[in-house]
Scaffold this motif. Sequence first.
Motif, PDB file in Angstrom:
ATOM      1  N   GLU A   1      47.976  44.892  36.689  1.00 21.63           N
ATOM      2  CA  GLU A   1      46.584  44.946  36.254  1.00 21.63           C
ATOM      3  C   GLU A   1      46.272  46.395  35.876  1.00 21.63           C
ATOM      4  O   GLU A   1      46.805  47.331  36.483  1.00 21.63           O
ATOM      5  CB  GLU A   1      45.653  44.479  37.365  1.00 21.63           C
TER       6      GLU A   1
ATOM      7  N   HIS B   1      37.350  38.730  39.780  1.00 21.15           N
ATOM      8  CA  HIS B   1      37.258  40.022  39.089  1.00 21.15           C
ATOM      9  C   HIS B   1      36.008  40.776  39.522  1.00 21.15           C
ATOM     10  O   HIS B   1      36.056  41.998  39.729  1.00 21.15           O
ATOM     11  CB  HIS B   1      37.243  39.794  37.578  1.00 21.15           C
TER      12      HIS B   1
ATOM     13  N   ALA C   1      48.529  35.908  41.365  1.00 18.76           N
ATOM     14  CA  ALA C   1      48.931  37.245  41.793  1.00 18.76           C
ATOM     15  C   ALA C   1      49.308  38.061  40.562  1.00 18.76           C
ATOM     16  O   ALA C   1      49.529  37.517  39.474  1.00 18.76           O
ATOM     17  CB  ALA C   1      50.099  37.162  42.765  1.00 18.76           C
TER      18      ALA C   1
ATOM     19  N   LEU D   1      45.402  44.771  47.564  1.00 17.33           N
ATOM     20  CA  LEU D   1      44.920  45.414  46.341  1.00 17.33           C
ATOM     21  C   LEU D   1      45.558  46.793  46.343  1.00 17.33           C
ATOM     22  O   LEU D   1      45.061  47.725  46.980  1.00 17.33           O
ATOM     23  CB  LEU D   1      43.389  45.508  46.312  1.00 17.33           C
TER      24      LEU D   1
ATOM     25  N   THR E   1      40.923  37.019  45.013  1.00 14.84           N
ATOM     26  CA  THR E   1      39.769  37.876  44.750  1.00 14.84           C
ATOM     27  C   THR E   1      39.328  37.715  43.298  1.00 14.84           C
ATOM     28  O   THR E   1      40.136  37.837  42.379  1.00 14.84           O
ATOM     29  CB  THR E   1      40.132  39.352  45.007  1.00 14.84           C
TER      30      THR E   1
ATOM     31  N   LYS F   1      47.611  42.747  42.627  1.00 21.23           N
ATOM     32  CA  LYS F   1      46.899  41.800  43.499  1.00 21.23           C
ATOM     33  C   LYS F   1      47.962  40.937  44.162  1.00 21.23           C
ATOM     34  O   LYS F   1      48.660  40.183  43.485  1.00 21.23           O
ATOM     35  CB  LYS F   1      45.938  40.932  42.688  1.00 21.23           C
ATOM     36  N   ARG F   2      48.074  41.047  45.477  1.00 24.93           N
ATOM     37  CA  ARG F   2      49.156  40.398  46.194  1.00 24.93           C
ATOM     38  C   ARG F   2      48.624  39.571  47.360  1.00 24.93           C
ATOM     39  O   ARG F   2      47.527  39.813  47.860  1.00 24.93           O
ATOM     40  CB  ARG F   2      50.144  41.452  46.716  1.00 24.93           C
TER      41      ARG F   2
ATOM     42  N   PHE G   1      36.595  42.291  42.876  1.00 21.47           N
ATOM     43  CA  PHE G   1      37.462  43.469  42.767  1.00 21.47           C
ATOM     44  C   PHE G   1      36.674  44.674  42.267  1.00 21.47           C
ATOM     45  O   PHE G   1      36.859  45.795  42.761  1.00 21.47           O
ATOM     46  CB  PHE G   1      38.642  43.209  41.835  1.00 21.47           C
TER      47      PHE G   1
ATOM     48  N   LEU H   1      44.930  38.318  48.601  1.00 21.03           N
ATOM     49  CA  LEU H   1      43.984  39.003  47.709  1.00 21.03           C
ATOM     50  C   LEU H   1      44.091  38.511  46.267  1.00 21.03           C
ATOM     51  O   LEU H   1      43.273  38.896  45.424  1.00 21.03           O
ATOM     52  CB  LEU H   1      44.197  40.511  47.780  1.00 21.03           C
ATOM     53  N   ARG H   2      45.070  37.644  45.972  1.00 26.43           N
ATOM     54  CA  ARG H   2      45.118  37.060  44.623  1.00 26.43           C
ATOM     55  C   ARG H   2      43.914  36.159  44.373  1.00 26.43           C
ATOM     56  O   ARG H   2      43.589  35.853  43.224  1.00 26.43           O
ATOM     57  CB  ARG H   2      46.415  36.273  44.434  1.00 26.43           C
TER      58      ARG H   2
ATOM     59  N   THR I   1      41.597  34.210  38.678  1.00 28.99           N
ATOM     60  CA  THR I   1      41.481  34.109  40.129  1.00 28.99           C
ATOM     61  C   THR I   1      42.512  33.112  40.654  1.00 28.99           C
ATOM     62  O   THR I   1      42.650  32.013  40.129  1.00 28.99           O
ATOM     63  CB  THR I   1      40.069  33.655  40.518  1.00 28.99           C
TER      64      THR I   1
END
Length: 273
Positions: free
Chosen positions: A105, A60, A101, A132, A58, A51-52, A63, A55-56, A98
């Motif tokens: 994962e 769970h 980054a 993602l 986002t 997650k970069r 996602f 989008l960090r 949330t």
Amino acid sequence: MTGSNVRPPPARDNGCPTGDSAGPCREDRPLSTVPHQQLPAVQKLRVRFAKRGRLRFTSHRDFQRAFERALRRADVPMAWSQGFTPHPRVSYAGAAPTGAASEAEYLELAVTRVCDPEQVRAALDAALPPGLDVVEVVEAGPGALADRLQASSWAIELPGAVPGQAAAAVTTFLAAASVPVERLTKNGVRQLDPRAAVLRLTADTDADPVTLRAVVRHQSPTVRPDEVLAGLRLVAGFTPPQPPRTVRLAQGEWDDDTGVLGDPLADAPGRDT
């Protein structure tokens, strides 16, 4: 029956006999309503993703929705659960908070055909939005994935922090027998001890900005990086002058003897090491 009594066939819209384009037959319906055969799982795949950037943020749950859409777009032959509300057999392990980054994962999925892991990786990565990113897919090795994720390595960047103050706060924190902090949950305030979960903590004062590097054991309740910072504030009065930036660098099995965090995918069948 006369012609006047013959009822016309139901309207069809987008292949749905109800004519309701917003119903379960629409193209973007959730995977749990997609018609399928209950085929047995013949292979399990383990996925490492990142997650970069933006989008960090986002969650769970968001996602999960995005990943299930990606499974459909990538045409991955998923196995499904049994019961009245079948869903694709995906097991998620230890999601990062949330706003944090992550480069590490993990999840595991079951498929009904033997798949080439690299082809699955490429297809899923193309189906997910940038940020993602599917880093690696391997065939599952022995044991449970969750048992291999015993600790996390974190980098906590502290923009504007004074190096000497950060280093002194770390020393004070590590010298404490316990550091009780509070977490507000939906059931009220809960107390936990981040000191008990921290296996290693250093202040990289040569980095720009100053960066805390922590290895935190997974336990219940899970200790998050912001609770490590809360512990530094409690015992040393250290508060970062600007919001920190947190990245999970790795997860794996912790070796107390060597102080090394192992790779949870290291013994995957056919993996290049």
